[in-house]
Design a protein around this motif. Structure first.
Motif, PDB file in Angstrom:
ATOM      1  N   MET A  96     -13.636 -11.313  -6.476  1.00 27.49           N
ATOM      2  CA  MET A  96     -12.907 -10.422  -7.374  1.00 27.49           C
ATOM      3  C   MET A  96     -12.537  -9.127  -6.636  1.00 27.49           C
ATOM      4  O   MET A  96     -13.355  -8.578  -5.888  1.00 27.49           O
ATOM      5  N   ALA A  97     -11.324  -8.653  -6.866  1.00 27.19           N
ATOM      6  CA  ALA A  97     -10.832  -7.426  -6.226  1.00 27.19           C
ATOM      7  C   ALA A  97     -11.360  -6.221  -6.991  1.00 27.19           C
ATOM      8  O   ALA A  97     -10.929  -5.958  -8.114  1.00 27.19           O
ATOM      9  N   GLU A  98     -12.299  -5.504  -6.391  1.00 29.61           N
ATOM     10  CA  GLU A  98     -12.846  -4.306  -7.014  1.00 29.61           C
ATOM     11  C   GLU A  98     -11.849  -3.150  -6.860  1.00 29.61           C
ATOM     12  O   GLU A  98     -11.096  -3.085  -5.884  1.00 29.61           O
ATOM     13  N   GLN A  99     -11.872  -2.238  -7.812  1.00 27.75           N
ATOM     14  CA  GLN A  99     -10.984  -1.074  -7.768  1.00 27.75           C
ATOM     15  C   GLN A  99     -11.720   0.157  -7.252  1.00 27.75           C
ATOM     16  O   GLN A  99     -11.416   1.281  -7.645  1.00 27.75           O
ATOM     17  N   ASP A 100     -12.708  -0.052  -6.369  1.00 25.34           N
ATOM     18  CA  ASP A 100     -13.439   1.077  -5.804  1.00 25.34           C
ATOM     19  C   ASP A 100     -12.661   1.670  -4.630  1.00 25.34           C
ATOM     20  O   ASP A 100     -11.580   1.197  -4.274  1.00 25.34           O
ATOM     21  N   ALA A 101     -13.231   2.721  -4.041  1.00 21.63           N
ATOM     22  CA  ALA A 101     -12.520   3.419  -2.963  1.00 21.63           C
ATOM     23  C   ALA A 101     -12.287   2.512  -1.771  1.00 21.63           C
ATOM     24  O   ALA A 101     -11.263   2.617  -1.085  1.00 21.63           O
ATOM     25  N   GLY A 120      -9.304  -6.112   5.876  1.00 22.63           N
ATOM     26  CA  GLY A 120      -8.507  -6.460   4.706  1.00 22.63           C
ATOM     27  C   GLY A 120      -7.272  -7.272   5.057  1.00 22.63           C
ATOM     28  O   GLY A 120      -6.505  -7.631   4.177  1.00 22.63           O
ATOM     29  N   ARG A 121      -7.095  -7.572   6.369  1.00 25.90           N
ATOM     30  CA  ARG A 121      -5.912  -8.321   6.794  1.00 25.90           C
ATOM     31  C   ARG A 121      -6.211  -9.789   7.034  1.00 25.90           C
ATOM     32  O   ARG A 121      -5.364 -10.512   7.561  1.00 25.90           O
ATOM     33  N   GLY A 122      -7.421 -10.220   6.694  1.00 24.85           N
ATOM     34  CA  GLY A 122      -7.722 -11.638   6.744  1.00 24.85           C
ATOM     35  C   GLY A 122      -7.029 -12.361   5.598  1.00 24.85           C
ATOM     36  O   GLY A 122      -6.356 -11.748   4.758  1.00 24.85           O
ATOM     37  N   PRO A 123      -7.186 -13.686   5.532  1.00 22.97           N
ATOM     38  CA  PRO A 123      -6.505 -14.448   4.481  1.00 22.97           C
ATOM     39  C   PRO A 123      -6.840 -13.962   3.071  1.00 22.97           C
ATOM     40  O   PRO A 123      -5.951 -13.818   2.230  1.00 22.97           O
ATOM     41  N   THR A 124      -8.126 -13.690   2.787  1.00 26.86           N
ATOM     42  CA  THR A 124      -8.514 -13.303   1.427  1.00 26.86           C
ATOM     43  C   THR A 124      -7.916 -11.954   1.038  1.00 26.86           C
ATOM     44  O   THR A 124      -7.293 -11.812  -0.019  1.00 26.86           O
ATOM     45  N   GLY A 125      -8.104 -10.942   1.884  1.00 30.09           N
ATOM     46  CA  GLY A 125      -7.580  -9.618   1.571  1.00 30.09           C
ATOM     47  C   GLY A 125      -6.064  -9.614   1.477  1.00 30.09           C
ATOM     48  O   GLY A 125      -5.488  -8.962   0.605  1.00 30.09           O
ATOM     49  N   THR A 126      -5.407 -10.340   2.368  1.00 28.08           N
ATOM     50  CA  THR A 126      -3.944 -10.385   2.347  1.00 28.08           C
ATOM     51  C   THR A 126      -3.439 -11.082   1.086  1.00 28.08           C
ATOM     52  O   THR A 126      -2.430 -10.678   0.491  1.00 28.08           O
ATOM     53  N   ALA A 127      -4.131 -12.159   0.676  1.00 25.10           N
ATOM     54  CA  ALA A 127      -3.724 -12.872  -0.549  1.00 25.10           C
ATOM     55  C   ALA A 127      -3.794 -11.950  -1.758  1.00 25.10           C
ATOM     56  O   ALA A 127      -2.916 -11.974  -2.627  1.00 25.10           O
ATOM     57  N   ILE A 128      -4.829 -11.121  -1.836  1.00 22.85           N
ATOM     58  CA  ILE A 128      -4.950 -10.184  -2.962  1.00 22.85           C
ATOM     59  C   ILE A 128      -3.880  -9.105  -2.868  1.00 22.85           C
ATOM     60  O   ILE A 128      -3.226  -8.766  -3.858  1.00 22.85           O
ATOM     61  N   ARG A 129      -3.685  -8.577  -1.671  1.00 27.29           N
ATOM     62  CA  ARG A 129      -2.759  -7.455  -1.510  1.00 27.29           C
ATOM     63  C   ARG A 129      -1.309  -7.874  -1.735  1.00 27.29           C
ATOM     64  O   ARG A 129      -0.512  -7.127  -2.304  1.00 27.29           O
ATOM     65  N   LEU A 152      -5.544 -15.262  -7.529  1.00 28.85           N
ATOM     66  CA  LEU A 152      -5.737 -15.435  -8.965  1.00 28.85           C
ATOM     67  C   LEU A 152      -5.020 -14.276  -9.649  1.00 28.85           C
ATOM     68  O   LEU A 152      -5.338 -13.112  -9.398  1.00 28.85           O
ATOM     69  N   LYS A 153      -4.053 -14.598 -10.512  1.00 23.64           N
ATOM     70  CA  LYS A 153      -3.199 -13.560 -11.083  1.00 23.64           C
ATOM     71  C   LYS A 153      -3.261 -13.560 -12.596  1.00 23.64           C
ATOM     72  O   LYS A 153      -3.423 -14.602 -13.219  1.00 23.64           O
ATOM     73  N   ASP A 154      -3.092 -12.362 -13.140  1.00 17.66           N
ATOM     74  CA  ASP A 154      -2.959 -12.182 -14.589  1.00 17.66           C
ATOM     75  C   ASP A 154      -1.772 -11.262 -14.824  1.00 17.66           C
ATOM     76  O   ASP A 154      -1.785 -10.101 -14.393  1.00 17.66           O
ATOM     77  N   ALA A 155      -0.743 -11.784 -15.463  1.00 17.40           N
ATOM     78  CA  ALA A 155       0.474 -11.013 -15.742  1.00 17.40           C
ATOM     79  C   ALA A 155       1.075 -10.431 -14.461  1.00 17.40           C
ATOM     80  O   ALA A 155       1.535  -9.295 -14.420  1.00 17.40           O
ATOM     81  N   GLY A 156       1.042 -11.230 -13.380  1.00 13.21           N
ATOM     82  CA  GLY A 156       1.638 -10.820 -12.125  1.00 13.21           C
ATOM     83  C   GLY A 156       0.754  -9.946 -11.263  1.00 13.21           C
ATOM     84  O   GLY A 156       1.128  -9.609 -10.138  1.00 13.21           O
ATOM     85  N   VAL A 157      -0.418  -9.567 -11.747  1.00 11.06           N
ATOM     86  CA  VAL A 157      -1.339  -8.707 -10.992  1.00 11.06           C
ATOM     87  C   VAL A 157      -2.476  -9.560 -10.460  1.00 11.06           C
ATOM     88  O   VAL A 157      -3.139 -10.271 -11.216  1.00 11.06           O
ATOM     89  N   THR A 158      -2.698  -9.507  -9.140  1.00  9.50           N
ATOM     90  CA  THR A 158      -3.763 -10.294  -8.520  1.00  9.50           C
ATOM     91  C   THR A 158      -5.100  -9.611  -8.756  1.00  9.50           C
ATOM     92  O   THR A 158      -5.275  -8.442  -8.428  1.00  9.50           O
ATOM     93  N   PHE A 159      -6.048 -10.366  -9.339  1.00 13.33           N
ATOM     94  CA  PHE A 159      -7.372  -9.789  -9.599  1.00 13.33           C
ATOM     95  C   PHE A 159      -8.464 -10.451  -8.775  1.00 13.33           C
ATOM     96  O   PHE A 159      -9.616 -10.035  -8.809  1.00 13.33           O
TER      97      PHE A 159
END
Length: 845
Positions: A275-280, A310-319, A355-362
């Motif tokens: 899950m993509a956390e919204q922390d700093a 953050g430029r690996g597959p997981t981070g890039t997929a979220i971003r 994984l997206k909800d209303a176009g936003v990747t979470f």
């Protein structure tokens, strides 16, 4: 002798006479023999050369090896410097290439192997000639065509021969030889042999190209079968996951089960959901995993920030919100921060699916495979759809959970106060009905205690609403600590609470609970760094003596609460019938006051204020009266308390302020001397209204100079929230309004607040003036107030002056102004203006 040499020509018989004719015949036979011998040698050479070429062509099933061996043999047979194959030999093609070239060491290659070259006009012209010819074409001196262009010069070509090779599969090829060491003249035998080698090459190319096509088809068939198996596996995986989604009730369990299905059903090493956390740091937090983890996810740090981790597959997929496929984890530069862990666990390929909800990747679903190139395009598409299904399932579960929570919250809020979480009136009424039923069966009592916090308004408005909310929450907790589990504390709203005591014995038990509540609430509260003090007033009613139903008992306790407030607060009172009558009268008065505001029934009377030094009228105090429709004139003492309790005092006060300013301007316009008009302010009006705005608007609307308006405040205004009160008074002073402290000496008189507010005048309360001449104590108090006022450079006014003795005492002790029945009763505006033609006032008698 060469092994291919024929029999030697016979020597002439020495006994035979050689005639010229015979010599000619012999020579012819010798020449024929030599010709036949030469033909035989050429044939043997031709056959041997073709045999060598055939061995090279048919000695392997590998196309590249065949071309290499064949060109090497041709290079040797023709003793040339460079042999090559070009494809396609098509003048209309856009590009051409050289699949194979073999050269002698001293003559480097003329063609770049595997590199496509454009078909320019010179090349196209040559190929048209070659395609039109029935056999080989030679270029150079004595050849079929001349050597033109820069190409021969660059690569040292002095002559060459080429022939079109046309296998039975695909487009034609071009087979050629370069002679670089000298300008070779290509013989007919070279032509014949070269053409036959071309035919054999054509057959070899046909065979091996056909074989390669068959092998490619077989490989493609195998690949298609494998791909189909993988697609079938992905389809089954998606189907199984959808069955999970349909029956899922818990998000955590759903995610774990999906990861398990991906690994077991998809034959992968590991799957996990992050899950993509919204922390700093924009952390990716693993929430579910299955397979060969071995602490991998706990040891790595993955983010979705635009940084190295953050430029690996997981981070890039979220971003980016796009699927990221890594076909070779060991050699993909993006995987460098995690390569050691990947190598240790045998991860070779990965897919990160957003994984997206209303176009936003979470979040992401990440899958690790044991082999590189593990994810084909169609399989990735199915995995994308699986991730979309999973995201929908997560969203559905969360919405379902939110709906359940909302329903529970709605159900809770329907019966509870959202701030204190205490039962509300609806739930209180239900519990009262249960307690009432029990009391009727047992002949017992039920008590309702109506509570109201004292001075809560000052805390809530003076500090902050957040602090006020915190105070209500802590009060609720203390109230609950004072009652039994069978009793109920309810919040009515605002700062009001109700306590329901069930199955009580004597009245003394209820009094003890009330006293316990008083003691609990008066202890200091600590809220957000603020040390607060408050108290509570309590009204108490009982079933069956004070009422037989909820509403009746509630009204009775409310009436008792009103009397507790009137009795000084921080106390409790039991209900009696007189309270009920008072409450009824109060409610009726409030209703009548609303009508009075609507119908314009209020009047102002003005009482003159006399300056003792010259006896002139210098001011007028505006005093409100209520002119009832029946003509009865109601004094303020009979309705001000009800107006304050209902909040109507704010609207009434605004009317008084505007009317007094208007009348003062009317007198001024009529030629009367300038007067200061005094207006009394209620405590409620001072605290709850926007007083500065009201005063500013009244002055602007009437045109009255600010210095001609005086506001009278009681001491109680300054007792609570003194900082806020001081700021309001300073603002009023800045616009020029005069301020007076009314009824001075009757409240909690304190030099600390007398010297702080910027007041202009002290008004001695009539209770001290009344006993002047009879009470030495009152005389001393009045004298002290006058001295205090003058010390602080304030004017002093005495109220309620009714006798000459009082007036003489006040004059002798330096009082500045007086007002009272002796000098003038409150009069309507028209009658008040009639006082001025009389000049200075002089007491009579």
């Amino acid at each position: 002798m060469s092994k291919h040499a024929g029999p030697a020509a016979p020597d002439p018989d020495p006994g035979v006479v050689v005639t010229p004719r015979r010599e000619v015949a012999v020579r012819q036979r010798v020449a024929e023999t030599l010709r036949l011998q030469s033909q035989h040698l050429a044939h043997l050479r031709f056959v041997e050369s073709l045999d060598r070429v055939n061995s090279a062509i048919h000695g392997t099933n590998d196309l590249e090896r065949m071309m290499t061996d064949a060109l090497d043999s041709v290079l040797s047979i023709f003793e040339c410097d460079r042999a090559w194959l070009v494809f396609p030999c098509d003048p209309e093609a856009a590009v051409w290439g050289c699949p194979m070239e073999r050269t002698r060491p001293e003559y480097p290659g003329a063609f770049a192997l595997g590199i496509e070259q454009p078909v320019d006009e010179q090349v196209a012209k040559s190929w048209r000639i070659l395609r039109a010819a029935s056999g080989p074409v030679t270029f150079g001196p004595g050849g079929d065509c001349s050597l033109d262009g820069d190409f021969p010069r660059r690569f040292g070509i002095q002559s060459f021969i080429a022939v079109v090779v046309d296998p039975k599969i695909g487009q034609p090829w071009l087979f050629g030889l370069h002679q670089c060491s000298y300008p070779r003249l290509w013989s007919a035998e070279d032509h014949r042999l070269f053409q036959e080698v071309g035919r054999r090459l054509s057959d070899g190319l046909t065979t091996l190209l056909t074989l390669r096509n068959l092998q490619q088809r077989e490989a493609e068939a195998r690949s298609l079968a494998g791909a189909q198996n993988r697609l079938n596996r992905a389809l089954r995986l998606r189907s199984n996951c959808n069955r999970l989604l349909i029956h899922a009730e818990d998000e955590s369990r759903l995610l774990r089960d999906v990861c398990r299905l991906v690994v077991e059903g998809g034959n992968y090493l590991m799957a996990w959901v992050g899950m993509a956390e919204q922390d700093a740091d924009k952390t990716v937090r693993p929430v579910a995993r299955f397979g060969l983890d071995d602490g991998y996810l706990d040891s790595v740090r993955i983010t979705w920030a635009d940084s190295e981790r953050g430029r690996g597959p997981t981070g890039t997929a979220i971003r980016t919100g796009e699927a990221q496929i890594c076909q070779d984890m060991l050699n993909d530069a993006r995987m460098s921060p995690w390569r050691d862990g990947v190598r240790k666990r045998g991860f070779r390929g990965s897919a990160a699916l957003p994984l997206k909800d209303a176009g936003v990747t979470f979040g992401t679903l990440s899958i690790y495979a044991a082999v590189p190139e593990a994810f084909i395009a169609d399989e990735v598409e199915l995995l994308r759809e699986l991730a979309a299904d999973l995201a929908y399932g997560i969203r559905t579960l969360r919405m379902r959970g939110e709906h359940r929570a909302a329903e529970e919250k709605i159900a809770f809020l329907a019966h509870h106060d959202p701030l204190t979480r205490l039962p509300n009136r609806l739930l209180l009424r239900d519990r009262f009905e249960q307690a009432l039923a029990g009391a009727r069966r047992k002949g017992g009592r039920v008590a309702i205690l109506f509570l109201d916090l004292d001075s809560f308004k000052e805390i809530n408005d003076g500090i902050s609403h957040e602090v006020g909310d915190g105070l209500l929450i802590q009060v609720a907790e203390r109230l609950q600590s004072c009652i039994r589990t069978t009793d109920t504390v309810s919040r009515e709203g605002g700062d009001e609470f109700v306590v329901l005591l069930t199955d009580i014995g004597d009245f003394g038990g209820t009094a003890r609970v009330a006293q316990q509540i008083l003691g609990a609430v008066e202890q200091p509260f600590q809220i957000d760094g603020n040390r607060l003090h408050t108290t509570v007033s309590i009204g108490i009613s009982f079933y069956p003596t004070d009422g037989a139903d909820f509403e009746t008992l509630r009204r009775s306790s409310d009436a008792a609460l009103y009397h507790a407030k009137d009795s000084g607060r921080n106390t409790y009172r039991f209900f009696n019938e007189q309270m009920n009558r008072d409450a009824t009268e109060r409610l009726q008065t409030q209703a009548n006051l609303r009508d009075a505001l609507k119908n314009g029934e209020f009047r102002l009377h003005y009482q003159p204020q006399i300056r003792l030094s010259d006896g002139r009228i210098v001011g007028a105090e505006a005093l409100i009266r209520w002119q009832r429709p029946d003509g009865d004139l109601v004094a303020p003492g009979r309705f001000i308390a009800a107006a304050e309790q209902s909040g109507l005092i704010i609207q009434i006060g605004q009317w008084v302020l505007n009317e007094a300013c208007r009348q003062a301007v009317a007198w001024r316009n009529a030629g009367l001397p300038d007067l200061v008009v005094s207006v009394n302010l209620s405590v409620v009006q001072f605290r709850r209204s926007n007083l500065l705005h009201d005063v500013t608007m009244a002055l602007a609307g009437s045109g009255l100079p600010a210095e001609r308006l005086e506001l009278e405040l009681t001491e109680s205004v300054l007792l609570h929230d003194t900082d806020a009160a001081l700021q309001t008074l300073l603002a009023l002073k800045r616009i020029g309004v005069k301020l007076a402290i009314d009824d001075f000496g009757t409240g909690y008189s304190s030099l600390s607040y007398v010297k702080r507010p910027p007041v202009d005048k002290l008004k001695i309360d009539r209770s001290f003036v009344h006993e002047l001449g009879e009470s030495a104590e009152d005389a001393a108090i009045v004298r002290a107030i006058i001295q205090l006022g003058h010390t602080l450079q304030l004017e002093v006014v005495a109220e309620g002056v009714e006798t000459r003795a009082q007036l003489d005492f006040l004059g002798a002790n330096g009082c500045d102004q007086v007002q009272g029945f002796l000098v003038g009763r409150p009069l309507p505006a028209a009658e008040f203006s009639g006082l001025f033609p009389l000049g200075a006032w002089r007491p009579t008698g």
